[in-house]
Scaffold this active site. Structure first.
Site, short mmCIF file in Angstrom:
data_model
loop_
_atom_site.label_atom_id
_atom_site.label_comp_id
_atom_site.label_asym_id
_atom_site.label_seq_id
_atom_site.Cartn_x
_atom_site.Cartn_y
_atom_site.Cartn_z
N HIS A 1 20.56 92.56 -18.58
CA HIS A 1 21.17 91.74 -17.54
C HIS A 1 20.19 90.63 -17.19
O HIS A 1 18.98 90.80 -17.30
CB HIS A 1 21.45 92.63 -16.31
CG HIS A 1 22.25 92.00 -15.23
ND1 HIS A 1 21.70 91.10 -14.34
CD2 HIS A 1 23.55 92.16 -14.85
CE1 HIS A 1 22.63 90.73 -13.46
NE2 HIS A 1 23.77 91.35 -13.76
N ASP B 1 15.63 99.12 -15.43
CA ASP B 1 16.80 98.73 -14.65
C ASP B 1 17.82 99.86 -14.77
O ASP B 1 18.43 100.05 -15.83
CB ASP B 1 17.37 97.41 -15.18
CG ASP B 1 18.63 96.97 -14.44
OD1 ASP B 1 19.05 97.67 -13.50
OD2 ASP B 1 19.20 95.93 -14.82
N GLN C 1 23.15 100.56 -13.98
CA GLN C 1 24.33 101.19 -14.58
C GLN C 1 24.12 102.68 -14.86
O GLN C 1 25.09 103.40 -15.09
CB GLN C 1 24.69 100.47 -15.88
CG GLN C 1 25.10 99.01 -15.71
CD GLN C 1 26.39 98.83 -14.95
OE1 GLN C 1 27.25 99.71 -14.93
NE2 GLN C 1 26.55 97.69 -14.30
N LYS D 1 27.04 99.82 -6.73
CA LYS D 1 27.58 100.45 -7.93
C LYS D 1 27.61 101.98 -7.83
O LYS D 1 28.18 102.64 -8.70
CB LYS D 1 26.77 100.02 -9.16
CG LYS D 1 26.81 98.51 -9.42
CD LYS D 1 26.10 98.13 -10.70
CE LYS D 1 25.84 96.64 -10.79
NZ LYS D 1 27.05 95.84 -10.88
N CYS E 1 26.64 88.31 -16.95
CA CYS E 1 25.20 88.12 -16.71
C CYS E 1 24.37 88.69 -17.86
O CYS E 1 23.30 89.26 -17.66
CB CYS E 1 24.77 88.75 -15.38
SG CYS E 1 25.58 88.03 -13.94
#
Length: 430
Positions: A139, A216, A219, A246, A386
């Site tokens: 991302h 990261d 997700q 999220k 993104c």
């Protein structure tokens, strides 16, 4: 089109799915034309259960006050609720220590916090001659901060490429991660390709050469069980970041978790109230973590809402949520495979990926696909998500993306496939 005939005929689905759906009031919404909402954009933002909404409203109605500074009953209640949220987040990710959990306004700020402070004087300062390693599937929030760090310090930015099926190309891992590597930053689960990356393997490689690892997890946190304390020391990243909206929480709140020794060695990111130990005109000293990185009035209600959100997910069970996502993803991949001219970007094995599935449909622009689907009540995302470098790797500017979550039913995947067939008919594709 494939159809299950019921919401319970797929192995792995949450057995209480119908009850869970009732926890999310927006899922009962009817759109223009009397169409029921089919929400398949959870990788963009998840919907919120009633308990999160109620928790935030209750705090504003009954306990609203600033934290750590108001010497009255409301202030004490607000501070207690805010710090209880930190405890809940720490439990959700299995943080070894609750003070290692830093509240930010989103995952982007969390990643920028680390990238910026690594440019400043300190034990982990990145400089000329150092190398920063990222990946082509990131991302933008996990690309741009590292580009800026390289520009500011003279470090070299390098990256892992992708295989044709959307996985990291690790064939040159020994060359990319070497004695000059200072930082390795990568996504746990790709927001475009859905790929689940080998966190333990990459972390071990990085730690073996003395590099720091930043992951990261935006997700990953919604759909994978994370237990940092249970990871071997060599496999545990130095920092992970994720965002509240999220994981069925509100917007405006994110999380940075970091090893205590790593965070202690980083200089403050923002200066202001509550992040200090003492202030004199000649200079200041700073509070310990987590407060060193939480300058000013934080997103209090948002943090409390996030606490309610991760507590809700904990009650459902992250193992069960992961199994549900794999079942729905496998069903979606089968359904999409039946649409002529449709190509999925990323792994085709549901066990190797998350619930975000990006695809192309020959002859139709992704924005047109999304608009036609929306006219049928199906909400998806179209664009570059993104993740422009990942799209460029596959020779496309944009894609359409569907993404499921714990409240997604097989009938909603059926509705997507039907809407895609309608799209083909609408554009008169052969």
């Amino acid at each position: 089109m494939v159809s299950t005939g019921s919401t319970t005929s797929l192995p792995g689905l949450l057995p209480e799915l119908a009850v869970i759906r009732k926890d999310f009031p927006i899922l009962e919404r009817t759109l223009a034309g009397g169409l029921p909402l089919v929400y398949l954009d959870s990788a963009n933002t998840s919907q919120k259960p009633q308990v999160v909404i109620d928790t935030m409203v209750d705090h504003l109605e009954r306990h609203n006050a600033n934290i750590a500074r108001a010497m009255h009953q409301l202030g004490a209640e607000s501070t207690e609720a805010f710090e209880a949220a930190r405890d809940k987040v720490a439990a959700f990710i299995g943080a070894p220590e609750r003070d290692e959990v830093i509240f930010t306004k989103n995952a982007s700020e969390a990643l920028n916090l680390v990238a910026n402070t690594l440019a400043w004087r300190g034990e982990h300062q990145v400089g000329e001659g150092d190398e920063i390693v990222i990946t082509e599937m990131e991302h933008h929030s996990n690309i741009v901060p590292w580009q800026l760090l390289a520009e500011r310090t003279g470090a070299t930015l390098r990256w892992f490429g992708l295989t044709d099926d959307g996985r990291l190309d690790l064939s040159n891992a020994h060359e990319l991660i070497n004695e000059r590597t200072a930082v390795v930053a990568f996504t746990w689960v790709s927001n475009m390709l859905g790929t689940i990356n080998p966190v333990a393997e990459l972390t071990r490689r990085a730690h073996a050469v003395g590099a720091r690892v930043v992951v990261d997890a935006s997700q990953a946190a919604p759909q994978l069980p994370i237990d940092l304390a249970a990871m071997p020391e060599t496999d545990r990243p130095d920092a992970i970041a994720f965002t509240g909206h999220k994981v069925v929480g509100p917007t405006g709140i994110g999380v940075l978790w970091g090893r205590r020794a790593f965070l202690d060695a980083l200089p403050p990111f923002l200066g202001g109230g509550e992040m200090i130990e003492t202030v004199r005109m000649e200079g200041s000293t700073y509070a310990g973590i987590p407060h060193k990185f939480e300058a000013g009035t934080p997103p209090i209600v948002e943090a409390i809402g996030l606490g309610a959100a991760v507590e809700y997910l904990g009650h459902v069970g992250m193992d069960a949520i992961h199994a549900h996502e794999q079942a729905i993803t496998a069903y979606a991949l089968d359904g999409l495979r039946s649409v002529p001219g449709l190509t999925v970007l990323g792994p085709l094995d549901a066990t190797a990926r998350g619930g975000a599935i990006s695809f192309e449909l020959d002859g139709v622009h992704p924005h047109d696909i999304a608009q036609v689907l929306d006219s049928r009540g199906v909400a998806v995302r179209a664009g570059h998500h993104c993740a422009k470098p990942a799209h460029a790797r596959f020779g496309v500017q944009s894609s359409t993306r569907m993404s499921s979550y714990l409240y997604t039913e097989p009938r909603e995947i059926d509705a997507l496939v039907e809407a895609l067939e309608y799209t083909r008919s609408y554009f008169k594709l052969g």
